[in-house]
Design an enzyme around this catalytic site. Structure first.
Site, PDB file in Angstrom:
ATOM      1  N   GLY A   1       0.776  -1.237   0.000  1.00  0.00           N
ATOM      2  CA  GLY A   1       0.000   0.000   0.000  1.00  0.00           C
ATOM      3  C   GLY A   1       0.802   1.278   0.000  1.00  0.00           C
ATOM      4  O   GLY A   1       0.373   2.280  -0.555  1.00  0.00           O
TER       5      GLY A   1
ATOM      6  N   ASP B   1       1.304   3.982   3.913  1.00  0.00           N
ATOM      7  CA  ASP B   1       0.120   4.708   3.475  1.00  0.00           C
ATOM      8  C   ASP B   1      -0.774   5.116   4.636  1.00  0.00           C
ATOM      9  O   ASP B   1      -1.198   6.255   4.724  1.00  0.00           O
ATOM     10  CB  ASP B   1      -0.668   3.915   2.426  1.00  0.00           C
ATOM     11  CG  ASP B   1      -1.039   2.504   2.859  1.00  0.00           C
ATOM     12  OD1 ASP B   1      -0.624   2.058   3.957  1.00  0.00           O
ATOM     13  OD2 ASP B   1      -1.733   1.819   2.089  1.00  0.00           O
TER      14      ASP B   1
ATOM     15  N   ASP C   1      -3.159   2.612  11.330  1.00  0.00           N
ATOM     16  CA  ASP C   1      -4.373   2.319  12.094  1.00  0.00           C
ATOM     17  C   ASP C   1      -4.008   1.482  13.320  1.00  0.00           C
ATOM     18  O   ASP C   1      -3.827   2.028  14.388  1.00  0.00           O
ATOM     19  CB  ASP C   1      -5.491   1.719  11.241  1.00  0.00           C
ATOM     20  CG  ASP C   1      -5.050   0.613  10.306  1.00  0.00           C
ATOM     21  OD1 ASP C   1      -4.082  -0.096  10.618  1.00  0.00           O
ATOM     22  OD2 ASP C   1      -5.691   0.452   9.261  1.00  0.00           O
TER      23      ASP C   1
ATOM     24  N   LYS D   1      -5.453   7.025  11.046  1.00  0.00           N
ATOM     25  CA  LYS D   1      -6.854   6.823  11.420  1.00  0.00           C
ATOM     26  C   LYS D   1      -6.979   6.774  12.937  1.00  0.00           C
ATOM     27  O   LYS D   1      -6.060   6.332  13.628  1.00  0.00           O
ATOM     28  CB  LYS D   1      -7.374   5.512  10.813  1.00  0.00           C
ATOM     29  CG  LYS D   1      -7.500   5.576   9.303  1.00  0.00           C
ATOM     30  CD  LYS D   1      -7.891   4.245   8.707  1.00  0.00           C
ATOM     31  CE  LYS D   1      -9.331   3.938   8.953  1.00  0.00           C
ATOM     32  NZ  LYS D   1      -9.754   2.694   8.249  1.00  0.00           N
TER      33      LYS D   1
ATOM     34  N   PHE E   1     -13.636   2.997   6.041  1.00  0.00           N
ATOM     35  CA  PHE E   1     -12.885   2.072   5.210  1.00  0.00           C
ATOM     36  C   PHE E   1     -12.424   2.822   3.969  1.00  0.00           C
ATOM     37  O   PHE E   1     -13.243   3.243   3.147  1.00  0.00           O
ATOM     38  CB  PHE E   1     -13.730   0.846   4.836  1.00  0.00           C
ATOM     39  CG  PHE E   1     -12.925  -0.191   4.125  1.00  0.00           C
ATOM     40  CD1 PHE E   1     -12.012  -0.973   4.824  1.00  0.00           C
ATOM     41  CD2 PHE E   1     -13.037  -0.363   2.757  1.00  0.00           C
ATOM     42  CE1 PHE E   1     -11.233  -1.920   4.162  1.00  0.00           C
ATOM     43  CE2 PHE E   1     -12.275  -1.311   2.092  1.00  0.00           C
ATOM     44  CZ  PHE E   1     -11.368  -2.086   2.802  1.00  0.00           C
TER      45      PHE E   1
END
Length: 177
Positions: free
Chosen positions: A44, A103, A106, A134, A155
């Site tokens: 990612g 990227d 979380d 996030k 998401f």
């Protein structure tokens, strides 16, 4: 068979992504040198790392480049709670500053594993940079040194973020909920 997937909703357009990457490069360039090994977390982080290393070059820093291929999600929407390491560093990092690029932050599992691997490899200093962070309900360690965008708890797809391997190539960051 009809596609019943939700339509992606643009949260951060491509032009805003480019502005954020340029701002990150301006913040990072003074604290690194050309011997720094910018290390992307695959898969990612590839889009972000490519853009950021070019922005760093425009800011006068021509870093070395490497990759770690880690995964905690597979094709799922939630982390499995463990990290698989598919490919380690490709070049020596002992005695060098390492800038780990990803990227999204979380759970923090991938970033923590990448920092551990870099320190084990003898990096003189490990800095971390994520495009998006996030919100997460429990403490994460380590928190990134550089964050481009505070993302909502949705998401996300696009700009390297995926849904079961698809939608990574969208130029914008979108929500799929």
């Amino acid at each position: 068979m009809a596609d019943t997937s939700p339509t992606p909703t643009v949260l951060l357009p491509e032009a805003d992504i480019a502005r954020i990457v340029a701002e990150l490069a301006d913040r990072i360039a003074p604290v690194i040198d050309d011997d720094t090994v910018a290390t992307v977390l695959l898969t990612g982080g590839l889009w972000f790392a490519a853009d950021l290393t070019r922005a760093l070059s425009r800011a006068g820093r021509n870093v070395r480049f490497d990759a770690l291929w880690l995964s905690s999600y597979g094709d799922d929407k939630t982390s499995r709670g463990q990290i698989n390491v598919y490919a380690p560093f490709q070049r020596p990092i002992a005695g060098r500053r390492v800038l780990i690029l990803d990227d999204v932050f979380d759970t923090g599992l991938s970033l923590a594993e990448a920092v551990r691997i870099a320190k084990e490899g003898g990096a003189s200093e490990v800095l971390t940079c994520v495009f998006a962070r996030k919100p997460w309900p429990k403490p994460r360690a380590p928190e990134p040194d550089f964050v481009g965008w505070e993302a909502p708890n949705r998401f996300l797809v696009g700009y390297g973020l995926d849904h079961a391997g698809s939608l990574r190539g969208l130029p914008d960051i979108c929500a799929m909920d």
